[in-house]
Design a protein around this motif. Sequence first.
Motif, PDB file in Angstrom:
ATOM      1  N   ALA A 250       0.839  -1.203   0.000  1.00 13.26           N
ATOM      2  CA  ALA A 250       0.000   0.000   0.000  1.00 13.26           C
ATOM      3  C   ALA A 250       0.870   1.246   0.000  1.00 13.26           C
ATOM      4  O   ALA A 250       0.985   1.963   1.001  1.00 13.26           O
ATOM      5  CB  ALA A 250      -0.935  -0.012   1.206  1.00 13.26           C
ATOM      6  N   LEU A 251       1.507   1.507  -1.146  1.00  8.73           N
ATOM      7  CA  LEU A 251       2.346   2.685  -1.320  1.00  8.73           C
ATOM      8  C   LEU A 251       2.130   3.257  -2.715  1.00  8.73           C
ATOM      9  O   LEU A 251       1.752   2.524  -3.638  1.00  8.73           O
ATOM     10  CB  LEU A 251       3.828   2.336  -1.156  1.00  8.73           C
ATOM     11  CG  LEU A 251       4.366   2.025   0.249  1.00  8.73           C
ATOM     12  CD1 LEU A 251       5.839   1.662   0.160  1.00  8.73           C
ATOM     13  CD2 LEU A 251       4.164   3.186   1.192  1.00  8.73           C
ATOM     14  N   PRO A 252       2.385   4.553  -2.905  1.00 10.33           N
ATOM     15  CA  PRO A 252       2.377   5.100  -4.269  1.00 10.33           C
ATOM     16  C   PRO A 252       3.431   4.391  -5.112  1.00 10.33           C
ATOM     17  O   PRO A 252       4.452   3.921  -4.590  1.00 10.33           O
ATOM     18  CB  PRO A 252       2.717   6.585  -4.061  1.00 10.33           C
ATOM     19  CG  PRO A 252       2.408   6.865  -2.629  1.00 10.33           C
ATOM     20  CD  PRO A 252       2.645   5.592  -1.888  1.00 10.33           C
ATOM     21  N   PHE A 253       3.203   4.349  -6.422  1.00  8.46           N
ATOM     22  CA  PHE A 253       4.086   3.549  -7.268  1.00  8.46           C
ATOM     23  C   PHE A 253       5.529   4.034  -7.213  1.00  8.46           C
ATOM     24  O   PHE A 253       6.464   3.210  -7.171  1.00  8.46           O
ATOM     25  CB  PHE A 253       3.602   3.566  -8.717  1.00  8.46           C
ATOM     26  CG  PHE A 253       4.517   2.798  -9.639  1.00  8.46           C
ATOM     27  CD1 PHE A 253       4.447   1.418  -9.711  1.00  8.46           C
ATOM     28  CD2 PHE A 253       5.467   3.457 -10.393  1.00  8.46           C
ATOM     29  CE1 PHE A 253       5.306   0.701 -10.537  1.00  8.46           C
ATOM     30  CE2 PHE A 253       6.328   2.758 -11.233  1.00  8.46           C
ATOM     31  CZ  PHE A 253       6.240   1.370 -11.309  1.00  8.46           C
ATOM     32  N   SER A 254       5.760   5.337  -7.225  1.00  8.72           N
ATOM     33  CA  SER A 254       7.136   5.838  -7.254  1.00  8.72           C
ATOM     34  C   SER A 254       7.917   5.367  -6.037  1.00  8.72           C
ATOM     35  O   SER A 254       9.074   4.956  -6.148  1.00  8.72           O
ATOM     36  CB  SER A 254       7.137   7.368  -7.318  1.00  8.72           C
ATOM     37  OG  SER A 254       6.425   7.915  -6.217  1.00  8.72           O
ATOM     38  N   ARG A 255       7.275   5.405  -4.874  1.00  7.32           N
ATOM     39  CA  ARG A 255       7.980   4.942  -3.675  1.00  7.32           C
ATOM     40  C   ARG A 255       8.070   3.410  -3.656  1.00  7.32           C
ATOM     41  O   ARG A 255       9.086   2.854  -3.239  1.00  7.32           O
ATOM     42  CB  ARG A 255       7.277   5.444  -2.418  1.00  7.32           C
ATOM     43  CG  ARG A 255       7.997   5.012  -1.153  1.00  7.32           C
ATOM     44  CD  ARG A 255       7.377   5.533   0.104  1.00  7.32           C
ATOM     45  NE  ARG A 255       7.911   4.836   1.256  1.00  7.32           N
ATOM     46  CZ  ARG A 255       7.473   4.982   2.489  1.00  7.32           C
ATOM     47  NH1 ARG A 255       6.483   5.827   2.739  1.00  7.32           N
ATOM     48  NH2 ARG A 255       8.010   4.301   3.481  1.00  7.32           N
ATOM     49  N   ALA A 256       7.024   2.725  -4.107  1.00  8.21           N
ATOM     50  CA  ALA A 256       7.056   1.264  -4.137  1.00  8.21           C
ATOM     51  C   ALA A 256       8.169   0.776  -5.056  1.00  8.21           C
ATOM     52  O   ALA A 256       8.884  -0.188  -4.734  1.00  8.21           O
ATOM     53  CB  ALA A 256       5.701   0.721  -4.591  1.00  8.21           C
ATOM     54  N   TRP A 257       8.357   1.426  -6.194  1.00  9.06           N
ATOM     55  CA  TRP A 257       9.390   1.031  -7.141  1.00  9.06           C
ATOM     56  C   TRP A 257      10.776   1.154  -6.507  1.00  9.06           C
ATOM     57  O   TRP A 257      11.611   0.245  -6.608  1.00  9.06           O
ATOM     58  CB  TRP A 257       9.297   1.900  -8.394  1.00  9.06           C
ATOM     59  CG  TRP A 257      10.357   1.638  -9.422  1.00  9.06           C
ATOM     60  CD1 TRP A 257      11.501   2.350  -9.614  1.00  9.06           C
ATOM     61  CD2 TRP A 257      10.379   0.577 -10.385  1.00  9.06           C
ATOM     62  NE1 TRP A 257      12.232   1.813 -10.642  1.00  9.06           N
ATOM     63  CE2 TRP A 257      11.570   0.728 -11.139  1.00  9.06           C
ATOM     64  CE3 TRP A 257       9.514  -0.462 -10.688  1.00  9.06           C
ATOM     65  CZ2 TRP A 257      11.907  -0.133 -12.172  1.00  9.06           C
ATOM     66  CZ3 TRP A 257       9.854  -1.326 -11.723  1.00  9.06           C
ATOM     67  CH2 TRP A 257      11.032  -1.158 -12.454  1.00  9.06           C
ATOM     68  N   ALA A 258      11.030   2.272  -5.834  1.00  8.21           N
ATOM     69  CA  ALA A 258      12.328   2.464  -5.186  1.00  8.21           C
ATOM     70  C   ALA A 258      12.514   1.496  -4.024  1.00  8.21           C
ATOM     71  O   ALA A 258      13.601   0.953  -3.820  1.00  8.21           O
ATOM     72  CB  ALA A 258      12.455   3.910  -4.702  1.00  8.21           C
ATOM     73  N   ALA A 259      11.452   1.263  -3.240  1.00  4.87           N
ATOM     74  CA  ALA A 259      11.545   0.374  -2.081  1.00  4.87           C
ATOM     75  C   ALA A 259      11.824  -1.062  -2.506  1.00  4.87           C
ATOM     76  O   ALA A 259      12.611  -1.772  -1.871  1.00  4.87           O
ATOM     77  CB  ALA A 259      10.258   0.449  -1.258  1.00  4.87           C
ATOM     78  N   ASN A 329      -6.449  -1.867  -8.687  1.00  6.36           N
ATOM     79  CA  ASN A 329      -7.562  -0.918  -8.741  1.00  6.36           C
ATOM     80  C   ASN A 329      -7.803  -0.216  -7.409  1.00  6.36           C
ATOM     81  O   ASN A 329      -8.363   0.868  -7.370  1.00  6.36           O
ATOM     82  CB  ASN A 329      -8.849  -1.646  -9.169  1.00  6.36           C
ATOM     83  CG  ASN A 329      -8.742  -2.199 -10.585  1.00  6.36           C
ATOM     84  OD1 ASN A 329      -8.062  -1.622 -11.443  1.00  6.36           O
ATOM     85  ND2 ASN A 329      -9.411  -3.320 -10.842  1.00  6.36           N
ATOM     86  N   ASN A 330      -7.394  -0.833  -6.300  1.00  3.65           N
ATOM     87  CA  ASN A 330      -7.639  -0.246  -4.985  1.00  3.65           C
ATOM     88  C   ASN A 330      -6.510   0.663  -4.518  1.00  3.65           C
ATOM     89  O   ASN A 330      -6.436   1.018  -3.339  1.00  3.65           O
ATOM     90  CB  ASN A 330      -7.857  -1.359  -3.952  1.00  3.65           C
ATOM     91  CG  ASN A 330      -6.682  -2.325  -3.887  1.00  3.65           C
ATOM     92  OD1 ASN A 330      -5.700  -2.176  -4.624  1.00  3.65           O
ATOM     93  ND2 ASN A 330      -6.783  -3.310  -3.022  1.00  3.65           N
ATOM     94  N   GLY A 331      -5.620   1.030  -5.433  1.00  2.00           N
ATOM     95  CA  GLY A 331      -4.558   1.976  -5.080  1.00  2.00           C
ATOM     96  C   GLY A 331      -3.332   1.340  -4.478  1.00  2.00           C
ATOM     97  O   GLY A 331      -2.454   2.048  -3.981  1.00  2.00           O
ATOM     98  N   THR A 332      -3.224   0.020  -4.508  1.00  2.00           N
ATOM     99  CA  THR A 332      -2.046  -0.667  -3.996  1.00  2.00           C
ATOM    100  C   THR A 332      -1.237  -1.244  -5.149  1.00  2.00           C
ATOM    101  O   THR A 332      -1.688  -1.267  -6.292  1.00  2.00           O
ATOM    102  CB  THR A 332      -2.449  -1.791  -3.020  1.00  2.00           C
ATOM    103  OG1 THR A 332      -3.263  -2.749  -3.716  1.00  2.00           O
ATOM    104  CG2 THR A 332      -3.229  -1.235  -1.835  1.00  2.00           C
TER     105      THR A 332
END
Length: 362
Positions: A250-259, A329-332
Amino acid sequence: MKLYRLLFMRTLKLTSMIILLLQITACSWLFGDEGTFRDRSNDYRQATVTAPLELPEGMESESIDDRYTIPTISDRTTLDDDFEVPSPEPLADDVNRDQVRINSLGEQRWILVNGAPGQVWPRLRGFLSLNQLAVQHTDAINGLIETAWLQPEGEDALRERYRLRIDQGVQRGTSEIYVLQADIRSGDENWPQQSSNAEREKIMTQELAQYLADSSAAAAVSMLAQQAINSSGKITLQEDANNNIHINLALPFSRAWAAVGNALQKSGFVIDDINRTEQVYHLNYVEGSNSKEKEKDGIFSWMFDWAPSNDADKPAESIAYRVRLTDSNNGTIAITIESADNTELSKSDTERLLKLIKRNIT
């Protein structure tokens, strides 16, 4: 001689009687009146959930805490029909995880702290009190603390105020703290989207992080913040309707990609190529390269190290994988792993590799 023998026999009888009495007493104490141990295995079924204690208005509840909190089960996957019990996972997800760390991504900066939001909330209040920063508004439900207007030292220094926001971290039992600074140019009422002075925000973030690192985790807990802010984490291991396992983040894509990229390197994967457009990491992984994976042979494996092995001269096999991030679709973000040669991975291997990555995502 006869007198000695008589005294010896009487002493022996007395000793035997004492031992017999002790055994009878011990048995009655251990087994109870019915002579059997009471089965306590189902006592938990009688436990009931009660509502949180409500205190009169004006009284603080920070020192009240559930002594034995039952953690939420986040990872839910079904077992295969032919299931092999794996080696136990380490007690700590990441023994090298820092107690307090400042993270940044682009222009965003936050403090990562070990501890649930309800545990960290009183420490934020302690920081403001220690530095004599007057509090204008608190909202434990949304994790917000706003200071009153402050006048920094210096002739040209503008009046400013700060807003501290605490949120649940990615991993369970961690918290993220965001600092927002606003000076008089932003107006008296509205908070800006970004800090008016990035340097002042940075200084406050560093001072707060240092205070949290120096101060030991207090026993006090804010029950209101604990109940309002979910402490189960933002990452789970889930299974879809087709029994495919994936990580749900459950993170925005930009942060999820880096994480995810950072977690792959910590997990022992070698990143060969990155395709940000297709949202795919191309990887290589040597089985057993991770230190925790090496422990799976068991604690008695050293007993057999002397024995010659035909596998000793074989080079470790490197396997190519693809890790894919998909917007839900749920923002995750859904994170999956697949073999680079498109061969189907077993369910156990998929779960094992995803758990390895999941432990290192922060």
